[in-house]
Design a protein around this motif. Structure first.
Motif, PDB file in Angstrom:
ATOM      1  N   MET A 144      20.648   1.507  -1.392  1.00  0.00           N
ATOM      2  CA  MET A 144      19.304   0.943  -1.503  1.00  0.00           C
ATOM      3  C   MET A 144      18.805   1.122  -2.928  1.00  0.00           C
ATOM      4  SD  MET A 144      18.384  -0.265   1.504  1.00  0.00           S
ATOM      5  CE  MET A 144      16.612  -0.265   1.551  1.00  0.00           C
ATOM      6  N   PRO A 145      18.080   0.138  -3.480  1.00  0.00           N
ATOM      7  CA  PRO A 145      17.533   0.301  -4.828  1.00  0.00           C
ATOM      8  C   PRO A 145      16.272   1.160  -4.821  1.00  0.00           C
ATOM      9  CG  PRO A 145      16.945  -1.846  -3.949  1.00  0.00           C
ATOM     10  CD  PRO A 145      17.834  -1.200  -2.917  1.00  0.00           C
ATOM     11  N   TYR A 146      15.996   1.813  -5.932  1.00  0.00           N
ATOM     12  CA  TYR A 146      14.751   2.553  -6.082  1.00  0.00           C
ATOM     13  C   TYR A 146      13.617   1.551  -6.290  1.00  0.00           C
ATOM     14  CZ  TYR A 146      17.263   6.977  -6.589  1.00  0.00           C
ATOM     15  OH  TYR A 146      18.046   8.082  -6.357  1.00  0.00           O
ATOM     16  N   ARG A 147      12.583   1.647  -5.439  1.00  0.00           N
ATOM     17  CA  ARG A 147      11.411   0.767  -5.544  1.00  0.00           C
ATOM     18  C   ARG A 147      10.287   1.553  -6.195  1.00  0.00           C
ATOM     19  NH1 ARG A 147       8.715  -1.769  -0.163  1.00  0.00           N
ATOM     20  NH2 ARG A 147       8.536   0.467   0.249  1.00  0.00           N
ATOM     21  N   MET A 148       9.782   1.047  -7.325  1.00  0.00           N
ATOM     22  CA  MET A 148       8.761   1.768  -8.068  1.00  0.00           C
ATOM     23  C   MET A 148       7.669   0.819  -8.528  1.00  0.00           C
ATOM     24  SD  MET A 148      11.248   2.488 -11.311  1.00  0.00           S
ATOM     25  CE  MET A 148      12.408   3.243 -10.184  1.00  0.00           C
ATOM     26  N   VAL A 149       6.541   1.406  -8.931  1.00  0.00           N
ATOM     27  CA  VAL A 149       5.422   0.608  -9.415  1.00  0.00           C
ATOM     28  C   VAL A 149       5.811  -0.058 -10.725  1.00  0.00           C
ATOM     29  CG1 VAL A 149       3.013   0.676 -10.156  1.00  0.00           C
ATOM     30  CG2 VAL A 149       3.779   2.125  -8.266  1.00  0.00           C
ATOM     31  N   TYR A 150       5.467  -1.324 -10.855  1.00  0.00           N
ATOM     32  CA  TYR A 150       5.848  -2.076 -12.049  1.00  0.00           C
ATOM     33  C   TYR A 150       5.193  -1.467 -13.286  1.00  0.00           C
ATOM     34  CZ  TYR A 150       6.661  -6.000 -15.170  1.00  0.00           C
ATOM     35  OH  TYR A 150       7.057  -6.786 -16.228  1.00  0.00           O
TER      36      TYR A 150
ATOM     37  N   VAL B  74       5.862  -4.500  -7.799  1.00  0.00           N
ATOM     38  CA  VAL B  74       6.914  -3.483  -7.777  1.00  0.00           C
ATOM     39  C   VAL B  74       8.123  -4.006  -8.545  1.00  0.00           C
ATOM     40  CG1 VAL B  74       6.154  -2.508  -5.592  1.00  0.00           C
ATOM     41  CG2 VAL B  74       7.857  -4.326  -5.598  1.00  0.00           C
ATOM     42  N   GLU B  75       8.978  -3.072  -8.946  1.00  0.00           N
ATOM     43  CA  GLU B  75      10.235  -3.411  -9.600  1.00  0.00           C
ATOM     44  C   GLU B  75      11.318  -2.476  -9.072  1.00  0.00           C
ATOM     45  OE1 GLU B  75      10.191  -2.792 -13.791  1.00  0.00           O
ATOM     46  OE2 GLU B  75       9.144  -0.876 -13.661  1.00  0.00           O
ATOM     47  N   PHE B  76      12.578  -2.842  -9.325  1.00  0.00           N
ATOM     48  CA  PHE B  76      13.716  -2.098  -8.786  1.00  0.00           C
ATOM     49  C   PHE B  76      14.617  -1.660  -9.939  1.00  0.00           C
ATOM     50  CE2 PHE B  76      12.317  -5.306  -5.787  1.00  0.00           C
ATOM     51  CZ  PHE B  76      12.076  -4.553  -4.654  1.00  0.00           C
ATOM     52  N   LYS B  77      14.966  -0.374  -9.915  1.00  0.00           N
ATOM     53  CA  LYS B  77      15.858   0.183 -10.932  1.00  0.00           C
ATOM     54  C   LYS B  77      16.751   1.228 -10.280  1.00  0.00           C
ATOM     55  CE  LYS B  77      12.874  -0.416 -14.995  1.00  0.00           C
ATOM     56  NZ  LYS B  77      12.194   0.268 -16.122  1.00  0.00           N
ATOM     57  N   GLY B  78      18.042   1.087 -10.500  1.00  0.00           N
ATOM     58  CA  GLY B  78      18.982   2.067  -9.964  1.00  0.00           C
ATOM     59  C   GLY B  78      19.142   1.951  -8.456  1.00  0.00           C
ATOM     60  N   THR B  79      20.138   2.644  -7.931  1.00  0.00           N
ATOM     61  CA  THR B  79      20.409   2.631  -6.492  1.00  0.00           C
ATOM     62  C   THR B  79      20.730   4.050  -6.024  1.00  0.00           C
ATOM     63  OG1 THR B  79      22.751   2.127  -6.860  1.00  0.00           O
ATOM     64  CG2 THR B  79      21.272   0.258  -6.485  1.00  0.00           C
ATOM     65  N   TYR B  80      20.647   4.253  -4.724  1.00  0.00           N
ATOM     66  CA  TYR B  80      21.015   5.500  -4.079  1.00  0.00           C
ATOM     67  C   TYR B  80      21.465   5.178  -2.662  1.00  0.00           C
ATOM     68  CZ  TYR B  80      16.761   5.330  -1.265  1.00  0.00           C
ATOM     69  OH  TYR B  80      15.800   4.956  -0.365  1.00  0.00           O
ATOM     70  N   TYR B  81      22.163   6.117  -2.041  1.00  0.00           N
ATOM     71  CA  TYR B  81      22.619   5.914  -0.673  1.00  0.00           C
ATOM     72  C   TYR B  81      21.569   6.441   0.283  1.00  0.00           C
ATOM     73  CZ  TYR B  81      25.415   5.991   3.564  1.00  0.00           C
ATOM     74  OH  TYR B  81      25.865   5.781   4.843  1.00  0.00           O
ATOM     75  N   ASP B  82      21.067   5.566   1.155  1.00  0.00           N
ATOM     76  CA  ASP B  82      20.036   5.922   2.121  1.00  0.00           C
ATOM     77  C   ASP B  82      20.696   6.264   3.454  1.00  0.00           C
ATOM     78  OD1 ASP B  82      17.845   5.616   4.152  1.00  0.00           O
ATOM     79  OD2 ASP B  82      16.707   5.108   2.353  1.00  0.00           O
TER      80      ASP B  82
ATOM     81  N   ILE C 111       0.849  -1.187   0.000  1.00  0.00           N
ATOM     82  CA  ILE C 111       0.000   0.000   0.000  1.00  0.00           C
ATOM     83  C   ILE C 111       0.885   1.238   0.000  1.00  0.00           C
ATOM     84  CG2 ILE C 111      -1.591   1.369   1.403  1.00  0.00           C
ATOM     85  CD1 ILE C 111      -2.978  -1.116   2.205  1.00  0.00           C
ATOM     86  N   THR C 112       0.520   2.202  -0.850  1.00  0.00           N
ATOM     87  CA  THR C 112       1.269   3.448  -0.922  1.00  0.00           C
ATOM     88  C   THR C 112       0.310   4.599  -1.214  1.00  0.00           C
ATOM     89  OG1 THR C 112       3.150   4.558  -1.953  1.00  0.00           O
ATOM     90  CG2 THR C 112       1.738   3.261  -3.381  1.00  0.00           C
ATOM     91  N   GLN C 113       0.788   5.809  -1.109  1.00  0.00           N
ATOM     92  CA  GLN C 113      -0.010   6.998  -1.383  1.00  0.00           C
ATOM     93  C   GLN C 113       0.497   7.668  -2.650  1.00  0.00           C
ATOM     94  OE1 GLN C 113       0.189   9.448   2.118  1.00  0.00           O
ATOM     95  NE2 GLN C 113      -1.425   8.316   3.174  1.00  0.00           N
ATOM     96  N   ILE C 114      -0.433   7.988  -3.552  1.00  0.00           N
ATOM     97  CA  ILE C 114      -0.098   8.658  -4.811  1.00  0.00           C
ATOM     98  C   ILE C 114      -1.007   9.867  -4.976  1.00  0.00           C
ATOM     99  CG2 ILE C 114       0.708   6.537  -5.897  1.00  0.00           C
ATOM    100  CD1 ILE C 114      -1.927   6.442  -7.427  1.00  0.00           C
TER     101      ILE C 114
ATOM    102  N   VAL D  55      -0.671  -1.630  -4.619  1.00  0.00           N
ATOM    103  CA  VAL D  55       0.175  -1.817  -5.793  1.00  0.00           C
ATOM    104  C   VAL D  55       0.173  -3.289  -6.180  1.00  0.00           C
ATOM    105  CG1 VAL D  55       2.493  -1.541  -6.722  1.00  0.00           C
ATOM    106  CG2 VAL D  55       1.602   0.119  -5.094  1.00  0.00           C
ATOM    107  N   GLU D  56      -0.065  -3.556  -7.457  1.00  0.00           N
ATOM    108  CA  GLU D  56      -0.104  -4.935  -7.929  1.00  0.00           C
ATOM    109  C   GLU D  56       1.269  -5.584  -7.842  1.00  0.00           C
ATOM    110  OE1 GLU D  56      -1.617  -8.464  -9.368  1.00  0.00           O
ATOM    111  OE2 GLU D  56      -2.710  -6.661  -8.735  1.00  0.00           O
TER     112      GLU D  56
END
Length: 299
Positions: free
Chosen positions: A165-171, A150-158, A131-134, A147-148
């Motif tokens: 950590m990878p970027y978590r986004m809607v598939y 998710v997929e992961f693309k790219g990384t950033y320092y948390d 569950i997320t807020q948009i 969200v049905e």
């Protein structure tokens, strides 16, 4: 006596080495012989590694994520993930599914007052949705959605997790990035160092000969009866530390003997007549080279 335990390991049943066509028999045997309070709640793949991974991509959901239950008796409940369990399971909060079993008194925990115990039941990944807020594109209002996938693309320092950590986004929609839940802050202990001073240097070497640690305190830091402090090496240790001698060929032996013989020969001294002769030859060569350069310039 530990040697008795090690001796019995070869008689212990290792289910991971059993052929797949024999697994149903042993799984049925486990279900019939194990009481409900220690029986695994998830379907266990005995030939797979069921340990909890550390990679966020394999975990998919972290502790603190809000999820919607889509299967089971608690369908429609919104819960938070409390922890991960082995073989890909998630433990939810009090709104999640639970099970009630009877526990014998010899297995009671501290503070338990009844034989009947209710504890959370793990769920698998296909039983929950994130569950997320948009923000709505038309009304620009924030709404909560499930969200049905998710997929992961790219990384950033948390900064909170202190790692990449990878970027978590809607598939299928790279614009909808779902932030990771913030971890529970940990209180600093009495031996913790403040963040502002953790990189400050506090120790400086004053001497490479004199040790800063008193000799009387070394026994409390190092093992007093360590075999590496006795000052002697055994024959086996000397053999391991001594490199083997490579055999020499006959050609190599002759070369080394000739080089040693040349070293023993007396060196010839250069007299003044020899120096004058060498200087004369060098000057004649210089004159010859200059003459050749003049001839080339005339051409």
């Amino acid at each position: 006596m530990s040697y008795l335990t090690k001796a019995g390991e070869r008689f212990r049943l290792d289910l991971k080495r059993i052929p797949k066509h024999r697994l149903p028999y042993f799984e049925k045997l486990q279900r019939e012989t194990q009481p409900p309070f220690i029986r695994p709640q998830l379907e266990v793949d005995l030939h797979a590694d069921g340990a909890v991974p550390e990679d966020p991509k394999k975990l998919k959901y972290l502790v603190g994520d809000r999820v919607l239950i889509v299967k089971g008796a608690k369908t429609g409940n919104v819960c938070k993930i409390s922890r991960h369990v082995e073989h890909g399971g998630y433990i939810l909060d009090e709104n999640g599914p639970s099970t009630t079993v009877v526990v014998p008194k010899q297995f009671w925990t501290e503070g338990q007052r009844s034989h009947v115990v209710t504890f959370p039941k793990p769920v698998t990944e296909d039983q929950i949705k994130l569950i997320t807020q948009i923000e709505d594109d038309v009304t620009h209002e924030t709404k909560t959605v499930a969200v049905e996938n998710v997929e992961f693309k790219g990384t950033y320092y948390d900064e909170d997790y202190k790692k990449e950590m990878p970027y978590r986004m809607v598939y299928g929609d790279d614009d909808l990035v779902i932030p990771w839940p913030r971890p529970t802050p940990k209180e600093d202990g009495p031996l913790s160092t403040e963040v502002n001073t953790v990189r400050e240097r506090t120790y400086f070497v004053e001497s490479v000969i004199k040790d800063d640690i008193p000799s009387d305190a070394l026994d409390s830091i190092r093992k007093k009866h360590s075999k590496w402090r006795r000052g002697k090496l055994t024959k086996t240790e000397v053999k391991r530390l001594t490199p083997p001698e490579m055999p020499l060929t006959e050609t190599k032996k002759a070369y080394l003997a000739e080089r040693e013989a040349k070293k023993q020969q007396p060196r010839a001294l250069i007299t003044d007549e020899m120096k004058a002769f060498l200087g004369k030859k060098v000057r004649e060569h210089e004159v010859k080279v200059i003459k050749q350069l003049e001839e080339l310039q005339d051409l």
